[in-house]
Design an enzyme around this catalytic site. Structure first.
Site, PDB file in Angstrom:
ATOM      1  N   ILE A 194      13.519  37.846 -17.060  1.00 25.30           N
ATOM      2  CA  ILE A 194      13.784  36.934 -18.181  1.00 25.30           C
ATOM      3  C   ILE A 194      12.547  36.093 -18.496  1.00 25.30           C
ATOM      4  O   ILE A 194      12.167  35.936 -19.661  1.00 25.30           O
ATOM      5  CB  ILE A 194      14.998  36.027 -17.860  1.00 25.30           C
ATOM      6  CG1 ILE A 194      16.263  36.883 -17.798  1.00 25.30           C
ATOM      7  CG2 ILE A 194      15.132  34.911 -18.894  1.00 25.30           C
ATOM      8  CD1 ILE A 194      17.542  36.113 -17.499  1.00 25.30           C
ATOM      9  N   ALA A 278      14.200  30.316 -15.380  1.00 22.05           N
ATOM     10  CA  ALA A 278      14.698  31.695 -15.268  1.00 22.05           C
ATOM     11  C   ALA A 278      14.488  32.158 -13.837  1.00 22.05           C
ATOM     12  O   ALA A 278      13.625  32.980 -13.549  1.00 22.05           O
ATOM     13  CB  ALA A 278      13.962  32.605 -16.253  1.00 22.05           C
ATOM     14  N   HIS A 453       4.051  67.891 -29.240  1.00 22.28           N
ATOM     15  CA  HIS A 453       2.754  67.251 -29.494  1.00 22.28           C
ATOM     16  C   HIS A 453       2.704  66.807 -30.957  1.00 22.28           C
ATOM     17  O   HIS A 453       3.138  67.562 -31.820  1.00 22.28           O
ATOM     18  CB  HIS A 453       1.626  68.243 -29.222  1.00 22.28           C
ATOM     19  CG  HIS A 453       0.272  67.697 -29.550  1.00 22.28           C
ATOM     20  ND1 HIS A 453      -0.358  66.769 -28.756  1.00 22.28           N
ATOM     21  CD2 HIS A 453      -0.539  67.939 -30.610  1.00 22.28           C
ATOM     22  CE1 HIS A 453      -1.518  66.452 -29.305  1.00 22.28           C
ATOM     23  NE2 HIS A 453      -1.666  67.150 -30.433  1.00 22.28           N
TER      24      HIS A 453
HETATM   25  P1  NAD Z   1      14.795  37.560 -11.547  1.00 24.77           P
HETATM   26  O1  NAD Z   1      15.433  37.650 -10.226  1.00 24.77           O
HETATM   27  O2  NAD Z   1      14.368  38.798 -12.247  1.00 24.77           O
HETATM   28  O3  NAD Z   1      13.499  36.612 -11.467  1.00 24.77           O
HETATM   29  C1  NAD Z   1      13.542  35.273 -11.010  1.00 24.77           C
HETATM   30  C2  NAD Z   1      12.178  34.902 -10.453  1.00 24.77           C
HETATM   31  O4  NAD Z   1      12.151  33.496 -10.227  1.00 24.77           O
HETATM   32  C3  NAD Z   1      11.861  35.559  -9.117  1.00 24.77           C
HETATM   33  O5  NAD Z   1      10.641  36.262  -9.238  1.00 24.77           O
HETATM   34  C4  NAD Z   1      11.755  34.392  -8.141  1.00 24.77           C
HETATM   35  O6  NAD Z   1      10.766  34.583  -7.165  1.00 24.77           O
HETATM   36  C5  NAD Z   1      11.383  33.228  -9.064  1.00 24.77           C
HETATM   37  N1  NAD Z   1      11.766  31.894  -8.577  1.00 24.77           N
HETATM   38  C6  NAD Z   1      12.933  31.520  -7.993  1.00 24.77           C
HETATM   39  N2  NAD Z   1      12.910  30.192  -7.706  1.00 24.77           N
HETATM   40  C7  NAD Z   1      11.705  29.713  -8.117  1.00 24.77           C
HETATM   41  C8  NAD Z   1      11.074  28.412  -8.102  1.00 24.77           C
HETATM   42  N3  NAD Z   1      11.696  27.334  -7.618  1.00 24.77           N
HETATM   43  N4  NAD Z   1       9.825  28.292  -8.618  1.00 24.77           N
HETATM   44  C9  NAD Z   1       9.188  29.376  -9.139  1.00 24.77           C
HETATM   45  N5  NAD Z   1       9.735  30.623  -9.166  1.00 24.77           N
HETATM   46  C10 NAD Z   1      10.985  30.790  -8.677  1.00 24.77           C
HETATM   47  O7  NAD Z   1      15.820  36.700 -12.442  1.00 24.77           O
HETATM   48  P2  NAD Z   1      15.879  36.460 -14.002  1.00 24.77           P
HETATM   49  O8  NAD Z   1      14.584  36.790 -14.658  1.00 24.77           O
HETATM   50  O9  NAD Z   1      16.439  35.083 -14.159  1.00 24.77           O
HETATM   51  O10 NAD Z   1      16.956  37.529 -14.474  1.00 24.77           O
HETATM   52  C11 NAD Z   1      18.308  37.431 -13.987  1.00 24.77           C
HETATM   53  C12 NAD Z   1      18.970  38.784 -13.925  1.00 24.77           C
HETATM   54  O11 NAD Z   1      19.222  39.268 -15.224  1.00 24.77           O
HETATM   55  C13 NAD Z   1      18.133  39.808 -13.181  1.00 24.77           C
HETATM   56  O12 NAD Z   1      18.948  40.469 -12.246  1.00 24.77           O
HETATM   57  C14 NAD Z   1      17.691  40.741 -14.258  1.00 24.77           C
HETATM   58  O13 NAD Z   1      17.603  42.085 -13.794  1.00 24.77           O
HETATM   59  C15 NAD Z   1      18.762  40.602 -15.331  1.00 24.77           C
HETATM   60  N6  NAD Z   1      18.142  40.817 -16.639  1.00 24.77           N
HETATM   61  C16 NAD Z   1      17.726  42.066 -16.959  1.00 24.77           C
HETATM   62  C17 NAD Z   1      17.062  42.285 -18.150  1.00 24.77           C
HETATM   63  C18 NAD Z   1      16.596  43.666 -18.476  1.00 24.77           C
HETATM   64  O14 NAD Z   1      17.144  44.611 -17.950  1.00 24.77           O
HETATM   65  N7  NAD Z   1      15.581  43.830 -19.304  1.00 24.77           N
HETATM   66  C19 NAD Z   1      16.795  41.237 -19.010  1.00 24.77           C
HETATM   67  C20 NAD Z   1      17.222  39.975 -18.655  1.00 24.77           C
HETATM   68  C21 NAD Z   1      17.899  39.778 -17.457  1.00 24.77           C
END
Ligand code: NAD
Length: 477
Positions: A194, A278, A453
């Site tokens: 996200i 996020a 292609h």
């Molecule tokens: P995510 O788990 O992908 O990423 C969250 C990130 O935040 C992690 O890398 C983590 O290390 C970091 N983090 C956590 N606490 C922190 C802090 N205090 N300071 C700094 N960094 C910190 O979660 P997301 O991006 O919120 O997405 C949520 C869910 O929604 C995921 O499971 C994702 O797969 C799903 N989603 C998928 C899609 C897609 O398929 N394109 C799109 C949006 C969301």
């Protein structure tokens, strides 16, 4: 007054509404209860994905890419547009129109497939009854009696205790899709899916974006060759990605938000106008179950299920984000189909090893199967083939010769074990790899498959050839 059904589904996101439609197609009398509330207070089916996730974010992604192209790419094609300007209100209205059309489409699908759509908040009671409190009059409750219940309550954003959402300046992904102006300085906490998608949308629209990610490794769950290529590209575009940055809190003042974080060099403050948090999502299972049902939650709130999505309570199933596995719409939908078929007495199963993942940045990142790091850890001998988009004619014609396709195949059997892409239209290209892996194809199977292609898919073909050092349009290393 109670109503009776064969199947009651709780939640009308991509897991729940798909389960309901399939159950009805299977001849089962089905209801689907949902309580999504939009910012105007109105109800809409479709859950997070349609209302405040996948669909609106892709709408803004598309708009922001157009704007970026008009500013930075058109000239390379010999097209002069002068100073491209932005109308955020019109952009947001287009997004809302798309969302409105699709959520209305689900109501129409329910009608045509004989699913009873019910607006309200459902709770599973100890005796298996589903209690529904009315969407408009929550004190009014109704009881639904069902032979089977499918829990598809989805997930909600994790809130940091030190940084509560104020829904105006400190927002979750839903709030980040609704900014009415482009923030000058935008902070993003979390460099996951996200954070990267929404950070890059606003960056293309003109924000100065800083992403604070707690982990030292960028996209730690992704093949690291792909992740490193991606982070180089994102930084080149101007995204300020700070790794190993743990956020501890923030203060709001007159001139914006001061975000406090620490990394290996010490403590720092980052000044921003808006902040997107996020840092993951958690299952939305609070208040879903009456005390004493047979449904068990794990310590993180996920509903415990077996491989076929049965919960600990007879005839109660759970699918989508509220159970284990990746939080992906397509994973939830397939679980919904499987469960609706199992209830109808059909044979159904889900292949959890072949679920595609996509990050909709530019370039896009997409993968399926195992990463090189996972294969090494598991001691599996493998062959690697890579092919850069710089050597693909279509990518060059598109002004997008960025990234690569990487294929990993078993050293002995040649079976494809993983495919990883960073590049243009990776989200569409990965479907070929998913199909190939579902049929347990070998790299040779793809080598001998004719690819049209000039297309981007030729990069997949060449990566398969490169597995045996036979790529035609690149040096085989
Ligand atoms: P995510 O788990 O992908 O990423 C969250 C990130 O935040 C992690 O890398 C983590 O290390 C970091 N983090 C956590 N606490 C922190 C802090 N205090 N300071 C700094 N960094 C910190 O979660 P997301 O991006 O919120 O997405 C949520 C869910 O929604 C995921 O499971 C994702 O797969 C799903 N989603 C998928 C899609 C897609 O398929 N394109 C799109 C949006 C969301």
């Amino acid at each position: 007054m109670s109503q009776t059904f064969d199947v009651v589904v709780i939640g009308a996101g991509p897991a729940g509404y798909v389960a309901a439609i399939r159950a009805a197609q299977n001849g089962l009398k089905t209801a689907c209860v949902d309580n999504w509330k939009n910012s105007d207070g109105k109800h809409a089916f479709g859950g997070t994905c349609l209302n405040a996730g996948c669909i609106p974010s892709k709408a803004l992604l598309e708009s922001s890419e157009m704007f970026h192209k008009a500013q930075h790419e058109f000239a390379a094609h010999g097209i002069q547009v002068g100073n491209a300007t932005l109308d955020v209100t019109a952009m947001q209205a287009r997004k809302s129109g798309i969302v409105h059309g699709l959520t209305g489409g689900i109501a129409a699908l329910f009608k045509s497939s004989n699913v009873t759509g019910i607006r309200g908040t459902a709770k599973l009671l100890r005796d298996g009854t589903v209690e529904v409190s009315d969407f408009d009059a929550p004190d009014k409750t109704d009881a639904l009696i069902a032979k089977h219940v499918i829990l598809a309550a989805g997930s909600e954003p994790v809130e940091l205790q030190a940084l509560p959402f104020d829904r105006r300046d400190i927002v979750d992904s839903r709030g980040a899709l609704e900014f009415s102006t482009v923030p000058k300085r935008l902070g993003v906490i979390g460099g996951g899916v996200i954070g990267l998608e929404l950070g890059s949308v606003w960056q293309r629209l003109g924000s100065r974006v800083t992403i604070l990610e707690a982990m030292d490794n960028f996209l730690f769950m992704t093949d690291q060759q792909i992740a490193q290529t991606a982070v180089r590209e994102f930084r080149k575009q101007g995204l300020d990605i700070r790794l190993g940055a743990k956020v501890t809190g923030a203060d709001k003042g007159k001139s914006g938000i001061s975000v406090h974080y620490g990394d290996r060099d010490g403590k720092h403050d980052l000044e921003v106008d808006k902040l997107i948090v996020a840092v993951g999502r958690r299952p939305a299972t609070r208040n879903l179950l009456q005390e004493g049902t047979g449904v068990k939650l794990d310590p993180h709130g996920f509903i415990q299920v077996d491989a076929e999505c049965r919960s600990g309570m007879k005839n109660v199933w759970a699918v989508g984000d509220c159970v284990r596995g990746p939080m992906l719409a397509h994973k939830g939908s397939e679980e919904g189909v499987m469960v609706a078929d199992l209830i109808a007495g059909k044979v159904a199963e889900m292949n959890y090893a072949v679920i595609p993942s996509i990050i909709y940045t530019w370039p896009e990142i997409a993968w399926v199967g195992r990463t090189e790091e996972e294969l090494k850890k598991q001691g599996i001998k493998y062959k690697t083939g890579t092919f850069p988009f710089a050597a693909n004619g279509r990518a060059r014609a598109m002004e997008a010769p960025v990234g690569l396709v990487k294929m990993l195949a078993d050293a002995r059997s040649d079976e494809i074990l993983g495919v990883h892409i960073v590049g243009p239209m990776a989200s569409e290209m990965i479907a070929e790899a998913v199909t190939a892996m579902e049929f347990r194809a070998s790299a040779e199977d793809l080598q001998r498959t004719i690819h049209a292609h000039p297309t981007l898919s030729e990069a997949m073909h060449e990566a398969a050839l490169a597995v045996d050092k036979h790529a035609i349009h690149a040096i085989n290393k």
